[in-house]
Design an enzyme around this catalytic site. Structure first.
Site, short mmCIF file in Angstrom:
data_model
loop_
_atom_site.label_atom_id
_atom_site.label_comp_id
_atom_site.label_asym_id
_atom_site.label_seq_id
_atom_site.Cartn_x
_atom_site.Cartn_y
_atom_site.Cartn_z
N LYS A 80 26.46 -23.40 -49.46
CA LYS A 80 26.00 -22.19 -48.79
C LYS A 80 24.60 -22.43 -48.24
O LYS A 80 23.76 -23.03 -48.93
CB LYS A 80 25.96 -21.01 -49.78
CG LYS A 80 27.30 -20.71 -50.43
CD LYS A 80 27.14 -19.67 -51.53
CE LYS A 80 28.45 -19.48 -52.28
NZ LYS A 80 28.30 -18.61 -53.46
N TYR A 110 27.18 -14.01 -56.30
CA TYR A 110 26.83 -13.38 -55.02
C TYR A 110 26.34 -11.96 -55.26
O TYR A 110 26.89 -11.22 -56.08
CB TYR A 110 28.06 -13.35 -54.12
CG TYR A 110 27.90 -12.62 -52.80
CD1 TYR A 110 27.38 -13.27 -51.69
CD2 TYR A 110 28.29 -11.29 -52.67
CE1 TYR A 110 27.25 -12.60 -50.48
CE2 TYR A 110 28.16 -10.62 -51.47
CZ TYR A 110 27.64 -11.28 -50.37
OH TYR A 110 27.51 -10.62 -49.18
N ASP A 130 38.30 -22.84 -60.08
CA ASP A 130 39.72 -22.60 -59.83
C ASP A 130 40.12 -21.28 -60.50
O ASP A 130 40.69 -21.25 -61.58
CB ASP A 130 40.56 -23.75 -60.38
CG ASP A 130 41.99 -23.72 -59.86
OD1 ASP A 130 42.27 -22.97 -58.91
OD2 ASP A 130 42.84 -24.45 -60.41
N GLU A 157 34.03 -14.89 -59.95
CA GLU A 157 35.31 -15.59 -60.09
C GLU A 157 35.80 -15.44 -61.52
O GLU A 157 35.10 -15.82 -62.47
CB GLU A 157 35.13 -17.07 -59.75
CG GLU A 157 36.41 -17.81 -59.49
CD GLU A 157 36.84 -17.72 -58.03
OE1 GLU A 157 37.92 -18.24 -57.71
OE2 GLU A 157 36.12 -17.12 -57.21
N CYS A 184 70.34 -31.34 -82.82
CA CYS A 184 68.91 -31.49 -83.13
C CYS A 184 68.65 -32.90 -83.64
O CYS A 184 69.33 -33.35 -84.58
CB CYS A 184 68.50 -30.46 -84.18
SG CYS A 184 66.82 -30.71 -84.79
N CYS A 243 67.01 -25.47 -81.56
CA CYS A 243 67.67 -25.74 -82.82
C CYS A 243 67.67 -24.43 -83.60
O CYS A 243 66.60 -23.88 -83.88
CB CYS A 243 66.94 -26.82 -83.61
SG CYS A 243 67.50 -26.98 -85.32
N LEU A 288 36.83 -18.99 -47.73
CA LEU A 288 35.99 -20.08 -47.23
C LEU A 288 36.82 -21.07 -46.43
O LEU A 288 37.98 -21.35 -46.78
CB LEU A 288 35.31 -20.81 -48.40
CG LEU A 288 34.27 -20.02 -49.19
CD1 LEU A 288 33.76 -20.87 -50.36
CD2 LEU A 288 33.11 -19.60 -48.31
N GLU A 341 27.29 -25.58 -55.16
CA GLU A 341 27.94 -25.05 -56.36
C GLU A 341 29.34 -25.63 -56.47
O GLU A 341 29.98 -25.91 -55.45
CB GLU A 341 28.04 -23.52 -56.29
CG GLU A 341 26.72 -22.82 -56.04
CD GLU A 341 26.91 -21.35 -55.63
OE1 GLU A 341 27.75 -20.67 -56.25
OE2 GLU A 341 26.22 -20.90 -54.69
N GLU A 359 28.93 -12.72 -89.99
CA GLU A 359 27.82 -11.78 -89.81
C GLU A 359 28.08 -10.86 -88.62
O GLU A 359 27.83 -9.65 -88.68
CB GLU A 359 26.51 -12.54 -89.60
CG GLU A 359 26.06 -13.38 -90.79
CD GLU A 359 24.80 -14.16 -90.47
OE1 GLU A 359 23.72 -13.55 -90.45
OE2 GLU A 359 24.89 -15.38 -90.22
N LYS A 408 33.30 -25.36 -57.04
CA LYS A 408 34.29 -24.34 -56.70
C LYS A 408 35.21 -24.13 -57.90
O LYS A 408 35.95 -25.03 -58.29
CB LYS A 408 35.10 -24.76 -55.47
CG LYS A 408 36.04 -23.70 -54.93
CD LYS A 408 36.67 -24.18 -53.62
CE LYS A 408 37.55 -23.09 -53.03
NZ LYS A 408 38.71 -22.79 -53.88
N CYS A 415 65.15 -26.39 -90.59
CA CYS A 415 65.02 -27.74 -90.04
C CYS A 415 63.64 -28.27 -90.39
O CYS A 415 62.63 -27.58 -90.18
CB CYS A 415 65.21 -27.69 -88.53
SG CYS A 415 64.83 -29.24 -87.68
N LYS A 445 37.05 -29.79 -50.59
CA LYS A 445 38.12 -29.93 -51.58
C LYS A 445 38.22 -31.39 -52.02
O LYS A 445 38.45 -32.28 -51.20
CB LYS A 445 39.45 -29.46 -51.00
CG LYS A 445 39.46 -28.02 -50.53
CD LYS A 445 39.21 -27.03 -51.65
CE LYS A 445 40.38 -26.90 -52.57
NZ LYS A 445 41.52 -26.17 -51.99
N CYS A 453 67.52 -32.49 -87.67
CA CYS A 453 68.41 -32.03 -88.74
C CYS A 453 69.89 -32.15 -88.39
O CYS A 453 70.75 -31.98 -89.26
CB CYS A 453 68.09 -30.58 -89.11
SG CYS A 453 68.57 -29.38 -87.85
#
Length: 681
Positions: free
Chosen positions: A291, A228, A120, A175, A409, A427, A86, A116, A38, A118, A432, A315, A412
């Site tokens: 914060k 923020y 990555d 982020e 391989c 291979c 930070l 909150e 849709e 953090k 194969c 951390k 095969c």
């Protein structure tokens, strides 16, 4: 402007608003209201209107999200206010001391905190003008970042226009990240292609966001969280908790893993709760951010040179477990890459039981001196992909065995080879069985030949039974041998044969995709089918001609030539041709018409009279072609302000260069000799 019936224009505006609404429901709120087909139907209708009326396309149209521009370089952006990092703490004792000092800094025994997770990812600054998204930039050195606006437009979480009335200039911080699934898929594809792997989702997101080719960024499926608001008080916001709620109301993505802590016990509860639950989230986290919730305290506490005194990052320690490497086996991918995989004594890491870990290649094994029988330390890279960090050499008993990659391989028996510039062993035998099963699944997929009924299980049976030894064998299948397979009745076999027969007439772009040429996806296949009349013409084209096709370039061109240069691949294609599979384009490519027919242009730097895209359109209107890279066969390189390395390459190759004045003089002169004799430059 074209005259458009008001009813059609109103319908277009409704389509844009409705598609943006459904996009927000799907990507931001995880609450879709309609099925994909849709949504696709609405999108097709909108795109058709925009094709007919390009001057009416709205700035916030979903079509603006499709990457395609190739940027010369990222321009620098000075941040109105510095983007700070930070300060990190690594224990609950350090966190307690830090929070206590902050409270004392505002003359309070304790203050409430907004907690909150953090993410990555990569920090970005987002600018909106009167609710319309206009600019995005990276943190850079905190003072000056890079303009990544075009790449941010490909992030589907980001609204191109905010909900409600937000007048004036608004700056947000957020982020950009990559989901765990997206990160795993990207690294798997890179490993299959013999490319270096990204170490973690943050590196993957950063590398994707800084792609000069926005089409590459668009394919990486980047995501976004915002957290923020600059000068929040001017919007009536007096706490970080209010900021997060306000961002959600404006249609911006905000992570759900946050809470307000009024006591230190609640801060520690947040840490403890998410130390385990974070592994169930679809994105990677490496800590928690605290914060000061009342924003009035931010001004009182102020900032250090690079870090605020009102926010801190805790951390989480990386989770590593020691276990035994019991054996190493070889996994064979669809493109023939041999990947060593460690079989481990099962161990619980980051919320799941880990039994296997990729060792990537023999260089990795040698570098870490990994041996069968070793006690090894294992963790999840980016909390996602199991990896062996190091060997516990002190626990060796002398019974451990070194591992050597096989010369043949394991499936095969074909002699393996390492292509120039690659670490991976491959291979070369595309027939194969290990490659054929995965290749057959890809060949029959919807983006390929769309043979309904061929899934993982049936593909494996077709190969193991010997019924299919090459893709062309599919077209010789009959009902009687098929019904001997598991879960394959006469009716199902009949439908499968009908689907196989129907696939013979699939358009050329689908056949190109189905062949599984390295680096050639559906988008590139479609462009190749537009520019060439048949598969044979593609196979016969030289690298330069292939590289000139939109979205191809020299790397993919080399991959295409390598594919068609291999004897067993030519035999595979001959088998498909003998089976009656169509290998010609539905419509013959149109020969360029105009005074610039046969001429190729490369643009570098900025033009003052118009954008590069508009200048490229002038070339196309006169029968010429604009390409991304300079070669000896390039007709002209047009050099604008602040050119890149393409100008220098043109000089090295003795390719004629034109400055902006000379280019437009050429266009003006040609315009006088075109039908109508008008100058549209």
């Amino acid at each position: 402007m074209f005259c458009v019936e008001q009813e059609k224009l109103d319908r277009y505006h409704w389509l844009v608003d409705e598609l943006n609404r459904h996009g927000r429901l799907y990507y931001v709120l995880d609450a879709p209201e309609i099925e994909d087909d849709e949504y696709d139907a609405l999108m097709r209708e909108m795109l058709q209107f925009e094709k007919e009326h390009p001057d009416l396309i709205r700035d916030d149209s979903p079509s603006k999200r499709v990457g395609g521009a190739v940027l010369e370089a990222f321009e620098k952006v000075a941040h109105a206010k510095p983007m700070l990092s930070l300060e990190d703490v690594f224990s609950k004792e350090e966190l307690h001391d830090w929070l206590q000092r902050a409270a004392e800094g505002v003359g309070q025994p304790w203050i409430p905190w907004c907690c909150e997770l953090k993410i990555d990812g990569l920090a970005v600054s987002l600018i909106f003008e009167d609710g319309k998204f206009v600019q995005a930039s990276t943190r850079g050195d905190g003072i000056v970042g890079e303009n990544v606006t075009e790449n941010l437009k490909t992030v589907k979480d980001l609204p191109l226009r905010l909900l409600g009335d937000v007048p004036g200039r608004l700056e947000l911080r957020g982020e950009v990240y990559m989901s765990k699934e997206g990160f795993a898929q990207l690294n798997a594809a890179r490993e299959e292609a013999g490319l270096p792997l990204f170490a973690n989702p943050r590196n993957a997101a950063a590398g994707s966001l800084r792609q000069l080719d926005t089409a590459v960024a668009a394919k990486r499926n980047l995501r976004l969280f915002t957290y923020y608001v600059q000068d929040a008080e001017s919007y009536g916001l007096h706490s970080q908790s209010e900021v997060l709620e306000w961002l959600k109301v404006r249609g911006l993505p905000v992570q759900k893993a946050w809470s307000r802590a009024g006591t230190e016990a609640e801060v520690l509860d947040f840490l403890e709760r998410w130390s385990g639950e974070r592994f169930s989230l679809p994105y990677a986290t490496d800590g928690a951010v605290f914060k000061a919730d009342p924003t009035e305290y931010w001004k009182i506490l102020g900032n250090n040179v690079k870090t605020p005194r009102w926010a801190v990052a805790y951390k989480y320690p990386p989770e590593e477990r020691k276990t035994k490497l019991e054996s190493i086996e070889i996994s064979l991918g669809r493109t023939g890459v041999l990947t060593p995989v460690a079989n481990l004594t099962p161990v619980l890491i980051s919320g799941t039981v880990v039994k296997r870990a990729s060792l990537h290649n023999d260089e990795e094994i040698q570098r870490k001196d990994i041996r069968v029988g070793d006690q090894v330390w294992v963790r999840k890279a980016g909390e996602i992909i199991p990896e062996i960090v190091r060997v516990d050499t002190a626990s060796r008993t002398g019974t451990e065995e070194s591992f050597t990659m096989p010369a043949a391989c394991p499936v095969c028996g074909a002699a393996v080879a390492r292509l120039p510039g690659e670490v991976a062993l491959r291979c070369p035998n595309r027939s194969c069985p290990a490659q054929l099963t995965q290749g057959l699944i890809h060949f029959a997929s919807r983006q390929g030949m769309d043979i309904r009924g061929i899934g993982d299980r049936l593909a494996e049976q077709l190969v193991q039974s010997g019924l299919v030894k090459s893709f062309g064998d599919l077209y010789a299948l009959r009902v009687e041998p098929l019904v001997r397979l598991d879960r394959m009745g006469e009716k199902s076999a009949g439908k499968l044969i009908q689907a196989i027969a129907k696939s013979k007439e699939r358009p050329l772009k689908f056949l190109i995709t189905a062949l599984g040429i390295r680096e050639v996806g559906a988008g590139v296949a479609a462009e190749l089918a537009k520019r060439f009349s048949s598969l044979d013409e593609i196979a016969a084209a030289d690298e330069e001609r292939l590289a000139a096709v939109e979205g191809v370039g020299p790397v993919i061109a080399r991959s295409i030539k390598t594919f068609f240069g291999e004897e067993h691949n030519r035999r595979l294609i001959d088998g498909l041709r003998e089976a009656g599979v169509s290998m010609r384009s539905e419509t013959a490519p149109e020969a360029p018409i105009g005074p610039l027919a046969g001429k190729t242009f490369v643009f570098t730097g900025e033009l003052s009279r118009m954008s590069r895209t508009q200048a490229q359109e002038l070339v196309a209107q006169r029968g010429g072609k604009s390409v991304a890279s300079v070669s000896k066969k390039t007709s002209y390189v047009v050099v604008g302000e602040a050119p890149g390395g393409k100008a220098e390459k043109a000089l090295r190759l003795n390719v004629p260069t034109l400055n902006e004045e000379e280019f437009f003089a050429m266009i003006d002169n040609l315009s006088q000799h075109m039908p109508g004799g008008t100058n549209d430059a």
